[in-house]
Design a protein around this motif. Structure first.
Motif, PDB file in Angstrom:
ATOM      1  N   UNK A 260      71.073 -49.178 -23.098  1.00 25.06           N
ATOM      2  CA  UNK A 260      72.099 -48.146 -23.254  1.00 25.06           C
ATOM      3  C   UNK A 260      73.492 -48.721 -22.955  1.00 25.06           C
ATOM      4  N   UNK A 261      73.575 -49.497 -21.865  1.00 28.92           N
ATOM      5  CA  UNK A 261      74.878 -50.060 -21.454  1.00 28.92           C
ATOM      6  C   UNK A 261      75.382 -51.053 -22.494  1.00 28.92           C
ATOM      7  N   UNK A 262      74.460 -51.858 -23.028  1.00 32.58           N
ATOM      8  CA  UNK A 262      74.878 -52.866 -24.000  1.00 32.58           C
ATOM      9  C   UNK A 262      75.302 -52.219 -25.316  1.00 32.58           C
ATOM     10  N   UNK A 263      74.591 -51.169 -25.699  1.00 30.89           N
ATOM     11  CA  UNK A 263      75.005 -50.458 -26.923  1.00 30.89           C
ATOM     12  C   UNK A 263      76.441 -49.962 -26.738  1.00 30.89           C
ATOM     13  N   UNK A 264      76.733 -49.404 -25.556  1.00 31.36           N
ATOM     14  CA  UNK A 264      78.072 -48.864 -25.325  1.00 31.36           C
ATOM     15  C   UNK A 264      79.131 -49.955 -25.297  1.00 31.36           C
TER      16      UNK A 264
ATOM     17  N   UNK B 123      70.585 -39.414 -21.128  1.00 25.47           N
ATOM     18  CA  UNK B 123      71.625 -40.196 -21.820  1.00 25.47           C
ATOM     19  C   UNK B 123      70.985 -41.115 -22.853  1.00 25.47           C
ATOM     20  N   UNK B 124      69.877 -41.741 -22.452  1.00 28.73           N
ATOM     21  CA  UNK B 124      69.200 -42.694 -23.348  1.00 28.73           C
ATOM     22  C   UNK B 124      68.702 -41.984 -24.611  1.00 28.73           C
ATOM     23  N   UNK B 125      68.070 -40.828 -24.415  1.00 30.32           N
ATOM     24  CA  UNK B 125      67.497 -40.117 -25.573  1.00 30.32           C
ATOM     25  C   UNK B 125      68.592 -39.784 -26.582  1.00 30.32           C
ATOM     26  N   UNK B 126      69.796 -39.457 -26.063  1.00 28.17           N
ATOM     27  CA  UNK B 126      70.910 -39.117 -26.970  1.00 28.17           C
ATOM     28  C   UNK B 126      71.346 -40.321 -27.796  1.00 28.17           C
ATOM     29  N   UNK B 127      71.278 -41.503 -27.174  1.00 24.36           N
ATOM     30  CA  UNK B 127      71.801 -42.705 -27.840  1.00 24.36           C
ATOM     31  C   UNK B 127      70.750 -43.506 -28.591  1.00 24.36           C
ATOM     32  N   UNK B 128      69.474 -43.206 -28.360  1.00 17.83           N
ATOM     33  CA  UNK B 128      68.416 -44.042 -28.958  1.00 17.83           C
ATOM     34  C   UNK B 128      68.250 -43.696 -30.440  1.00 17.83           C
ATOM     35  N   UNK B 129      68.481 -44.686 -31.299  1.00 18.45           N
ATOM     36  CA  UNK B 129      68.435 -44.448 -32.737  1.00 18.45           C
ATOM     37  C   UNK B 129      67.020 -44.440 -33.302  1.00 18.45           C
ATOM     38  N   UNK B 130      66.030 -44.679 -32.442  1.00 21.86           N
ATOM     39  CA  UNK B 130      64.635 -44.656 -32.922  1.00 21.86           C
ATOM     40  C   UNK B 130      64.136 -43.212 -33.045  1.00 21.86           C
ATOM     41  N   UNK B 131      64.623 -42.357 -32.140  1.00 22.42           N
ATOM     42  CA  UNK B 131      64.084 -40.989 -32.097  1.00 22.42           C
ATOM     43  C   UNK B 131      64.418 -40.241 -33.395  1.00 22.42           C
TER      44      UNK B 131
END
Ligand code: BTN
Length: 338
Positions: free
Chosen positions: A168-172, A280-288
């Motif tokens: 998550x941090x690296x994506x940001x 936070x992760x679920x919001x940013x995870x593009x797999x879901x």
């Protein structure tokens, strides 16, 4: 244990004085006075800063000047430690030219009793390790490879949460600092336009009820060009340079990431923090929400990624019902939330 030597301290003080006055000459006499050292000792310390790759110039009979570090790609322990001043979790950095794997370097320090908060970077790894027993190949001096020592208040079954916090941090960092359309693929691959920009690996040691230490290692393809990518990886790998069209000082990506990761891990380690981090992760995870293929050991399963469990596992809806994967490789088959 890594102890701050007198030289490391002197270098830090000199660097701070030069940084506060960057672009202007700082008198050598004033610096030597400040540190109560001879001019000869001062020039030895300045030579060490230059050897770290820092843009320090000597101005004859006058002193020293620091040029703009924003244009410097040096992985310099003095610059990185200085830039971590406000970071609540990380404060020490070892920058190696060459090693087998930064994971091994940090694991050894962990076993020797080093406290959490140290990182090791390398320009070259002879035996870089990836997830699921794979190798991690990189181009010498162009990419960012580092490992961090953590002593997290988590149970061994919760190590995946560290991977999610790091992803998550690296994506940001890659989207905010570098302006890239970075995608987070469960658990922690970062892709850009479908190609891999970086990978994350967490390893830990402990007993049933306690983790002694965790080592999270990250490889980011930063300044590698299309020509640098080995043929077999040509269609699956990319770099920040290829995607953004410009080269990046690797230390800036590292420091930005470490600030974000310290916040994410701080949240994770707090009371009730795992659920907050997962939200936070679920919001940013593009797999879901995507149609995916999951490759786990000898099994390949297709379905729709429907969620992330409380321990960070992937929940997939298949024609045979719901399946949960704690660790696996995922392929995104079709765009989900664009
Ligand atoms: C993956 O397979 O995607 C994870 C790759 C992790 C690579 C990094 S590079 C720095 C650190 N040292 C290693 O040997 N591996 C990790």
């Amino acid at each position: 244990m890594i102890k701050k030597t007198e030289e490391t301290n002197s270098r830090a003080v000199i660097f701070e004085a030069l940084m506060e006055n960057h672009g202007s000459i700082v008198s050598g006499a004033a610096l030597a006075d400040k540190l109560s050292i001879s001019r000869q000792a001062l020039s030895k310390n300045v030579a060490a800063l230059k050897a770290e790759g820092l843009p320090v110039t000597s101005v004859s009979q006058k002193g020293y000047m620091l040029l703009d570090t924003n244009n410097s790609d040096a992985l310099s322990p003095t610059l990185i430690s200085y830039s971590l001043r406000g970071n609540p979790m990380f404060d020490r950095c070892i920058c190696l030219k060459e090693t087998d794997s930064t994971q091994s370097v940090i694991k050894k320090l962990a076993r020797d009793g080093e406290k959490a908060g140290i990182i090791a970077t390398a320009e070259v790894q002879e035996m870089g390790r990836g997830r699921r027993g794979r190798n991690w190949q990189s181009v010498s001096g162009k990419n960012l490879m580092f490992s961090m020592l953590l002593r997290p208040p988590l149970l061994p079954g919760e190590v995946q949460l560290l991977n999610l916090a790091a992803g998550l941090s690296l994506k940001n960092t890659l989207s905010t600092l570098c302006g890239l359309p970075a995608e987070l693929k469960w658990p922690n691959d970062i892709l850009c336009r479908g190609r891999k920009l970086c990978g994350i690996l967490s390893e830990s040691a402990g007993e049933a009820e306690r983790i002694y230490y965790a080592v999270t290692g990250i490889g980011v393809n930063v300044n590698m060009t299309l020509e640098d990518i080995p043929g077999e990886l040509g269609s699956i790998a990319t770099s920040v340079l290829i995607e953004s069209g410009k080269t990046w000082p690797r230390w800036k990506i590292l420091v930005d990431f470490l600030d974000r990761f310290a916040n994410a891990a701080g949240l994770l380690f707090s009371e009730g923090g795992a659920e907050a981090l997962l939200a936070l992760y679920r919001k940013e995870c593009d797999t879901i929400g995507r149609e995916i293929k999951v490759i786990c050991d000898n099994e390949t399963v297709s379905g729709i990624a429907s969620g992330i469990s409380g321990q960070g596992a992937l929940i997939v809806k298949t024609t045979d019902g719901e399946k949960i994967f704690a660790a696996a490789d995922v392929v995104h088959l079709r765009p989900g939330k664009e």
